[in-house]
Design an enzyme around this catalytic site. Structure first.
Site, PDB file in Angstrom:
ATOM      1  N   ARG A   1     -43.714 -54.664  -8.574  1.00  0.00           N
ATOM      2  CA  ARG A   1     -43.846 -54.208  -9.951  1.00  0.00           C
ATOM      3  C   ARG A   1     -45.321 -54.178 -10.329  1.00  0.00           C
ATOM      4  NH1 ARG A   1     -39.937 -52.052  -9.501  1.00  0.00           N
ATOM      5  NH2 ARG A   1     -37.963 -52.189 -10.603  1.00  0.00           N
TER       6      ARG A   1
ATOM      7  N   HIS B   1     -44.895 -44.609  -7.036  1.00  0.00           N
ATOM      8  CA  HIS B   1     -43.671 -45.387  -7.239  1.00  0.00           C
ATOM      9  C   HIS B   1     -42.512 -44.746  -6.464  1.00  0.00           C
ATOM     10  CE1 HIS B   1     -41.804 -48.508 -10.144  1.00  0.00           C
ATOM     11  NE2 HIS B   1     -41.053 -48.398  -9.061  1.00  0.00           N
TER      12      HIS B   1
END
Length: 326
Positions: free
Chosen positions: A241, A289
């Site tokens: 993250r 991502h």
């Protein structure tokens, strides 16, 4: 797509996924065959009564969704991470289920192994030499067995990455906040963090985002990594993250040599700003991502199987502990 089987006696399922639209539409054609689908991306559902829906599959949903869908019995995350749900919304007291699937796990491990091999085999330097039309073999090429990869986060994704890195010959160690035992792998818990970091040549970040992990990857942590390893300096990989890394520290450490290089799939703000220095740093690999992009068909099969368990009176699997955040 508002409905496939409106006369079904089974409760509808709400879909609110901020994924690539084409992939969602394609996957929905063969999903939830025996129940109504309420696709919130369909304008026809904007004012739809959601009170009869018992299940919602979400990724960055409309903040008003949970106010409108008062009949929900379970919430399914569109990805392995759930921090976007737990920290952004006022949630009803319902089970939140993580997406755990072979396809997602394999994709993450592929990215981790690819990045470790890229830094081991000096891909960034060879790519630069290719652009410059420069033929030069780099000396002192270490083997995987000369390099220690430290994996932070030993959940489903982390344990699979550990296993596949070992197959490639890397020396692998692991860290998690609580003690975990993995056959053939030396592991550390919170009390052993400094020892773990001091042995690590390539640090792989696969931690969930919780209050304890926010900003954990900072200058003080990077400074504790092994500086005498076969790669000539520590390397940082993060596919967990973005909120777990302090990007100002990360950039500075990549500039002053505290870190030799990095591969980054997640960022504090996404998309990554066009003026971020990370884009143009010669020792950084950036991916958008995409390390473990959810395969939407697999996601819907996972949700369908969990709903079937739930309606058969069996417990849901992969339910998030609200206290720990994962």
């Amino acid at each position: 797509m508002s409905s496939k089987n409106p006369v079904s006696s089974k409760s509808p399922v709400i879909i609110d996924l901020k994924f690539q639209r084409e992939s969602v539409v394609s996957a929905l054609r063969n999903a939830f065959a025996d129940r109504e689908i309420i696709d919130m991306a369909d304008p026809a559902n904007a004012e739809r009564d959601l009170s009869t829906a018992a299940y919602a599959v979400v990724w960055k949903p409309d903040p008003a969704l949970f106010e409108k869908a008062k009949g929900l019995k379970a919430i399914f995350s569109g990805g392995a991470g759930v921090d976007h749900i737990l920290t952004t919304y006022e949630l009803p007291d319902l089970p939140v289920v993580r997406f755990v699937d072979r396809s997602l796990t394999d994709r993450m491990s592929e990215w981790v192994v690819l990045q470790c091999l890229s830094h081991l085999r000096q891909t960034l330097t060879y790519a630069r030499q290719q652009r410059e039309h420069h033929w030069h073999e780099l000396a002192d090429q270490p083997e995987a067995c000369n390099v220690t990869v430290g994996v932070m986060g030993l959940g489903v994704l982390g344990q699979d990455a550990v296993a596949k890195l070992k197959v490639m010959g890397f020396n692998v160690i692991g860290w998690s906040r609580r003690p975990k035992q993995i056959a053939g792998v030396e592991t550390y818990d919170a009390s052993g963090l400094d020892t773990f970091l001091g042995r690590t040549d390539i640090l792989v970040g696969l931690l969930p985002l919780t209050p304890e992990t926010r900003g954990v990857y900072d200058r003080s942590l990077f400074a504790k990594l092994n500086r005498d390893g076969a790669l000539g300096g520590p390397v940082f990989l993060n596919a967990g993250r973005g909120g777990s890394q302090v990007e100002a520290d990360l950039v500075a450490c990549l500039q002053d040599g505290t870190l030799k290089a990095a591969s980054l799939d997640v960022f504090e703000q996404e998309p990554l700003s066009g003026d971020s220095p990370l884009w143009d740093m010669p020792n950084v690999i950036v991916t958008p991502h995409a390390a473990a992009s959810s395969e939407v068909g697999a996601l819907f099969r996972h949700v369908d199987s969990q709903i079937a368990r739930f309606e058969d009176g069996l417990p849901l699997q992969h339910v998030v502990d609200r206290l720990t955040g994962y």
